[in-house]
Scaffold this active site. Structure first.
Site, PDB file in Angstrom:
ATOM      1  N   PHE A   8      35.690 -22.861 -40.995  1.00 19.46           N
ATOM      2  CA  PHE A   8      34.393 -22.739 -40.300  1.00 19.46           C
ATOM      3  C   PHE A   8      33.822 -24.105 -39.894  1.00 19.46           C
ATOM      4  CE2 PHE A   8      29.692 -22.395 -41.572  1.00 19.46           C
ATOM      5  CZ  PHE A   8      29.254 -22.226 -40.274  1.00 19.46           C
ATOM      6  N   LYS A  32      46.111 -25.616 -44.599  1.00 25.11           N
ATOM      7  CA  LYS A  32      47.097 -24.705 -45.194  1.00 25.11           C
ATOM      8  C   LYS A  32      47.066 -23.325 -44.524  1.00 25.11           C
ATOM      9  CE  LYS A  32      47.839 -22.541 -49.762  1.00 25.11           C
ATOM     10  NZ  LYS A  32      47.280 -22.434 -51.122  1.00 25.11           N
ATOM     11  N   THR A  34      44.760 -20.756 -45.174  1.00 24.89           N
ATOM     12  CA  THR A  34      44.503 -19.674 -46.118  1.00 24.89           C
ATOM     13  C   THR A  34      43.833 -18.555 -45.321  1.00 24.89           C
ATOM     14  OG1 THR A  34      42.241 -20.380 -46.603  1.00 24.89           O
ATOM     15  CG2 THR A  34      44.008 -21.384 -47.929  1.00 24.89           C
ATOM     16  N   ASP A 128      25.223 -28.871 -51.782  1.00 28.78           N
ATOM     17  CA  ASP A 128      24.059 -29.046 -52.664  1.00 28.78           C
ATOM     18  C   ASP A 128      24.207 -28.229 -53.946  1.00 28.78           C
ATOM     19  OD1 ASP A 128      23.752 -26.504 -51.573  1.00 28.78           O
ATOM     20  OD2 ASP A 128      21.690 -26.799 -50.881  1.00 28.78           O
ATOM     21  N   GLU A 129      25.197 -27.302 -53.977  1.00 27.78           N
ATOM     22  CA  GLU A 129      25.333 -26.431 -55.147  1.00 27.78           C
ATOM     23  C   GLU A 129      25.724 -27.201 -56.404  1.00 27.78           C
ATOM     24  OE1 GLU A 129      27.218 -22.677 -54.385  1.00 27.78           O
ATOM     25  OE2 GLU A 129      26.698 -22.757 -52.264  1.00 27.78           O
ATOM     26  N   TYR A 152      33.110 -22.482 -58.328  1.00 24.71           N
ATOM     27  CA  TYR A 152      33.146 -23.206 -57.045  1.00 24.71           C
ATOM     28  C   TYR A 152      32.381 -24.514 -57.142  1.00 24.71           C
ATOM     29  CZ  TYR A 152      31.506 -24.597 -52.399  1.00 24.71           C
ATOM     30  OH  TYR A 152      31.179 -25.330 -51.283  1.00 24.71           O
ATOM     31  N   SER A 155      33.962 -27.099 -59.333  1.00 22.88           N
ATOM     32  CA  SER A 155      35.147 -27.759 -58.759  1.00 22.88           C
ATOM     33  C   SER A 155      34.726 -28.776 -57.695  1.00 22.88           C
ATOM     34  CB  SER A 155      36.126 -26.717 -58.178  1.00 22.88           C
ATOM     35  OG  SER A 155      35.562 -26.080 -57.045  1.00 22.88           O
ATOM     36  N   LYS A 156      33.667 -28.473 -56.946  1.00 25.48           N
ATOM     37  CA  LYS A 156      33.176 -29.450 -55.956  1.00 25.48           C
ATOM     38  C   LYS A 156      32.564 -30.654 -56.677  1.00 25.48           C
ATOM     39  CE  LYS A 156      33.149 -29.169 -52.044  1.00 25.48           C
ATOM     40  NZ  LYS A 156      34.175 -29.500 -51.026  1.00 25.48           N
ATOM     41  N   ASN A 251      16.578 -14.696 -49.299  1.00 21.07           N
ATOM     42  CA  ASN A 251      17.669 -13.952 -48.644  1.00 21.07           C
ATOM     43  C   ASN A 251      17.148 -12.726 -47.896  1.00 21.07           C
ATOM     44  OD1 ASN A 251      19.570 -15.741 -49.619  1.00 21.07           O
ATOM     45  ND2 ASN A 251      19.994 -14.538 -51.463  1.00 21.07           N
TER      46      ASN A 251
HETATM   47  P1  NAD Z   1      36.126 -22.407 -45.031  1.00 22.43           P
HETATM   48  O1  NAD Z   1      36.509 -21.604 -46.231  1.00 22.43           O
HETATM   49  O2  NAD Z   1      35.663 -21.723 -43.804  1.00 22.43           O
HETATM   50  O3  NAD Z   1      37.350 -23.348 -44.590  1.00 22.43           O
HETATM   51  C1  NAD Z   1      38.143 -24.029 -45.503  1.00 22.43           C
HETATM   52  C2  NAD Z   1      39.408 -24.497 -44.777  1.00 22.43           C
HETATM   53  O4  NAD Z   1      40.219 -25.227 -45.726  1.00 22.43           O
HETATM   54  C3  NAD Z   1      40.259 -23.346 -44.253  1.00 22.43           C
HETATM   55  O5  NAD Z   1      40.699 -23.639 -42.940  1.00 22.43           O
HETATM   56  C4  NAD Z   1      41.435 -23.300 -45.223  1.00 22.43           C
HETATM   57  O6  NAD Z   1      42.632 -22.808 -44.631  1.00 22.43           O
HETATM   58  C5  NAD Z   1      41.541 -24.763 -45.619  1.00 22.43           C
HETATM   59  N1  NAD Z   1      42.213 -24.926 -46.926  1.00 22.43           N
HETATM   60  C6  NAD Z   1      41.940 -24.270 -48.083  1.00 22.43           C
HETATM   61  N2  NAD Z   1      42.784 -24.672 -49.046  1.00 22.43           N
HETATM   62  C7  NAD Z   1      43.578 -25.626 -48.501  1.00 22.43           C
HETATM   63  C8  NAD Z   1      44.650 -26.427 -48.995  1.00 22.43           C
HETATM   64  N3  NAD Z   1      45.071 -26.319 -50.261  1.00 22.43           N
HETATM   65  N4  NAD Z   1      45.242 -27.311 -48.162  1.00 22.43           N
HETATM   66  C9  NAD Z   1      44.829 -27.426 -46.869  1.00 22.43           C
HETATM   67  N5  NAD Z   1      43.852 -26.675 -46.342  1.00 22.43           N
HETATM   68  C10 NAD Z   1      43.230 -25.792 -47.146  1.00 22.43           C
HETATM   69  O7  NAD Z   1      35.038 -23.438 -45.584  1.00 22.43           O
HETATM   70  P2  NAD Z   1      33.791 -24.098 -44.842  1.00 22.43           P
HETATM   71  O8  NAD Z   1      32.618 -23.203 -45.015  1.00 22.43           O
HETATM   72  O9  NAD Z   1      34.200 -24.536 -43.490  1.00 22.43           O
HETATM   73  O10 NAD Z   1      33.564 -25.366 -45.778  1.00 22.43           O
HETATM   74  C11 NAD Z   1      34.198 -26.613 -45.495  1.00 22.43           C
HETATM   75  C12 NAD Z   1      33.764 -27.643 -46.524  1.00 22.43           C
HETATM   76  O11 NAD Z   1      32.334 -27.770 -46.505  1.00 22.43           O
HETATM   77  C13 NAD Z   1      34.123 -27.277 -47.967  1.00 22.43           C
HETATM   78  O12 NAD Z   1      34.520 -28.452 -48.627  1.00 22.43           O
HETATM   79  C14 NAD Z   1      32.815 -26.741 -48.548  1.00 22.43           C
HETATM   80  O13 NAD Z   1      32.769 -26.969 -49.948  1.00 22.43           O
HETATM   81  C15 NAD Z   1      31.803 -27.590 -47.810  1.00 22.43           C
HETATM   82  N6  NAD Z   1      30.464 -27.004 -47.640  1.00 22.43           N
HETATM   83  C16 NAD Z   1      30.330 -25.769 -47.092  1.00 22.43           C
HETATM   84  C17 NAD Z   1      29.056 -25.240 -46.876  1.00 22.43           C
HETATM   85  C18 NAD Z   1      28.859 -23.891 -46.239  1.00 22.43           C
HETATM   86  O14 NAD Z   1      27.717 -23.406 -46.179  1.00 22.43           O
HETATM   87  N7  NAD Z   1      29.882 -23.235 -45.718  1.00 22.43           N
HETATM   88  C19 NAD Z   1      27.916 -25.983 -47.262  1.00 22.43           C
HETATM   89  C20 NAD Z   1      28.101 -27.254 -47.821  1.00 22.43           C
HETATM   90  C21 NAD Z   1      29.394 -27.753 -47.989  1.00 22.43           C
HETATM   91  P1  TYD Z   2      26.717 -17.129 -49.636  1.00 16.02           P
HETATM   92  O1  TYD Z   2      26.721 -16.991 -48.156  1.00 16.02           O
HETATM   93  O2  TYD Z   2      27.859 -16.547 -50.419  1.00 16.02           O
HETATM   94  O3  TYD Z   2      26.518 -18.684 -49.957  1.00 16.02           O
HETATM   95  P2  TYD Z   2      26.246 -19.423 -51.379  1.00 16.02           P
HETATM   96  O4  TYD Z   2      26.494 -18.486 -52.481  1.00 16.02           O
HETATM   97  O5  TYD Z   2      27.263 -20.519 -51.335  1.00 16.02           O
HETATM   98  O6  TYD Z   2      24.825 -19.898 -51.297  1.00 16.02           O
HETATM   99  O7  TYD Z   2      25.366 -16.468 -50.191  1.00 16.02           O
HETATM  100  C1  TYD Z   2      24.102 -16.893 -49.746  1.00 16.02           C
HETATM  101  C2  TYD Z   2      23.057 -16.143 -50.540  1.00 16.02           C
HETATM  102  O8  TYD Z   2      23.136 -14.753 -50.210  1.00 16.02           O
HETATM  103  C3  TYD Z   2      23.274 -16.228 -52.041  1.00 16.02           C
HETATM  104  O9  TYD Z   2      22.005 -16.253 -52.692  1.00 16.02           O
HETATM  105  C4  TYD Z   2      23.994 -14.934 -52.378  1.00 16.02           C
HETATM  106  C5  TYD Z   2      23.419 -13.954 -51.364  1.00 16.02           C
HETATM  107  N1  TYD Z   2      24.324 -12.875 -50.915  1.00 16.02           N
HETATM  108  C6  TYD Z   2      23.871 -11.553 -50.937  1.00 16.02           C
HETATM  109  O10 TYD Z   2      22.732 -11.255 -51.361  1.00 16.02           O
HETATM  110  N2  TYD Z   2      24.720 -10.577 -50.483  1.00 16.02           N
HETATM  111  C7  TYD Z   2      25.980 -10.849 -50.026  1.00 16.02           C
HETATM  112  O11 TYD Z   2      26.723  -9.908 -49.638  1.00 16.02           O
HETATM  113  C8  TYD Z   2      26.426 -12.212 -50.006  1.00 16.02           C
HETATM  114  C9  TYD Z   2      27.796 -12.550 -49.521  1.00 16.02           C
HETATM  115  C10 TYD Z   2      25.555 -13.190 -50.454  1.00 16.02           C
END
Ligand code: NAD
Ligand code: TYD
Length: 346
Positions: A8, A32, A34, A128-129, A152, A155-156, A251
């Protein structure tokens, strides 16, 4: 090198760099693929920027392949997005989170360290988590102690500590950003906003965990991409920067806003409101109550601030999902369907 560039945020970042920024170099995307990685997210970019965008299917846990890519392309900058990213999945099965998020980050750091003569920057994307949960008041700052509550976020947090240690111990040039919840195009529909858009469009139940009053701070993905590029270009080495949207929201309120937007956009506001589909379900274990970000440091040092309002960002996002039914159908097959069935049956 961008890791996780087919997911994403990574795919939005590559698109932003090539189409909208002052970046002039070449990008090697290693991913990768996934369930969350989808090469289709960058199909048009691959066609248009063939010489400047290269994809390599590589697992960051596979050291031999990493070495090959690192040498073949003489990598000198890494922007590290690759991760297992979904809290609910980490509760069901943490093992992949430990491997990819911790061991994978370690592998990349080691590679950068062993090529330190030519290495310029390791930018680590985090969340921020890692700071844990807030009560009614207060904000996360860069000095808030780490208190991760899910596999999660733990691990971050571990990966953030490794990046910090590689700077302190080996003087590796690093920066870290800790960002709030992102939303926007290409987000896999397991996260709250795309899941709700999908279900609301089809008039399926809209699951809210617990009382629905948990608070998240939402940031439009392109604003995050701009922040990352700003930090990579101007950030001080060894520093951490918080990134947020200044849009704290319960939410339930987000879900109501989405219902109203979809009712309006699909021209069905005369029918029953989609708000009636909201269903309260069992809470997530260890569910953090509130996240809120103080990004004064980034604002004051680099003049970054989010540009998209929540209302306009949500509208753009809903429109994108309505316009990309084919994309949705394809990512919803197989593994996704199995996960949703298992997750919501138990
Ligand atoms: P996502 O799950 O959409 O994408 C993760 C990507 O990493 C995928 O393309 C997957 O194929 C790839 N991947 C997973 N394991 C792998 C491996 N072993 N080797 C190579 N590639 C691998 O995640 P996202 O939402 O785009 O998040 C990206 C980064 O931003 C993450 O590090 C996440 O912790 C961080 N982040 C996300 C959010 C959010 O709201 N989505 C907020 C803050 C930080
Ligand atoms: P999410 O998008 O999984 O992000 P994060 O847990 O990393 O913040 O969830 C955002 C918020 O929405 C979180 O408080 C959990 C809640 N949530 C629901 O209430 N229902 C759902 O089906 C999902 C996926 C999340």
């Amino acid at each position: 090198m961008v890791t996780g560039g087919s997911g994403f945020i990574g795919s939005n970042f590559i698109r932003f760099l090539l189409e909208k920024s002052d970046f002039e170099g070449r990008i090697i995307n290693i991913d990768k693929l996934t369930y969350a990685g989808n090469p289709e997210n960058l199909e048009d970019i691959a066609k248009e920027y063939g010489g400047r965008y290269i994809f390599e299917k590589v697992d960051i846990c596979d050291q031999d392949s990493l070495h090959r890519v690192f040498d073949d392309y003489r990598i000198n900058v890494i922007c590290h997005f690759a991760a297992e990213s979904h809290v609910d999945r980490s509760i069901k099965g943490p093992a992949d989170f430990i491997q990819t998020n911790i061991v994978g980050t370690f592998n990349l750091l080691e590679l950068a360290r062993s090529n330190q003569d030519r290495f310029i920057l390791f930018h680590h994307i985090s969340t921020d988590e890692v700071y844990g949960s807030l009560g009614k008041d207060g904000y996360f700052t860069e000095t808030t102690p780490y208190r991760p509550n899910s596999p999660y976020s733990a691990s971050k947090a571990a990966s953030d500590h490794l990046v910090r240690a590689y700077h302190k111990t080996y003087n590796l040039p690093t920066t870290i950003s800790n960002c709030s919840n992102n939303y926007g195009p290409y987000q896999f529909p397991e996260k709250l906003i795309p899941l709700i858009i999908l279900n609301a469009r089809e008039r399926n139940p809209l699951p809210l965990y617990g009382d629905g009053r948990n608070v998240r701070d939402w940031l439009y993905v392109e604003d995050h991409c701009k922040a990352v590029w700003t930090i990579m270009s101007k950030g001080r080495l060894g520093e951490t920067y918080n990134v947020g949207g200044e849009t704290e929201m319960e939410n339930i309120r987000i879900v109501e806003m989405l219902c109203d937007i979809i009712d309006e956009m699909t021209g069905s506001s005369d029918k029953r409101s989609r708000r009636e589909l909201i269903t309260f379900v069992k809470d997530r274990p260890g569910h953090d109550r509130r996240y809120a970000i103080d990004f004064t440091k980034l604002r004051e040092e680099m003049n970054w601030t989010p540009e998209e309002s929540l209302e306009s960002g949500l509208r753009k996002t809903v429109q994108w999902y309505l316009d990309h039914q084919g994309w949705l159908e394809r990512v919803r097959t197989g593994e996704y369907r199995r996960w949703i069935e298992e997750h919501y049956e138990s």
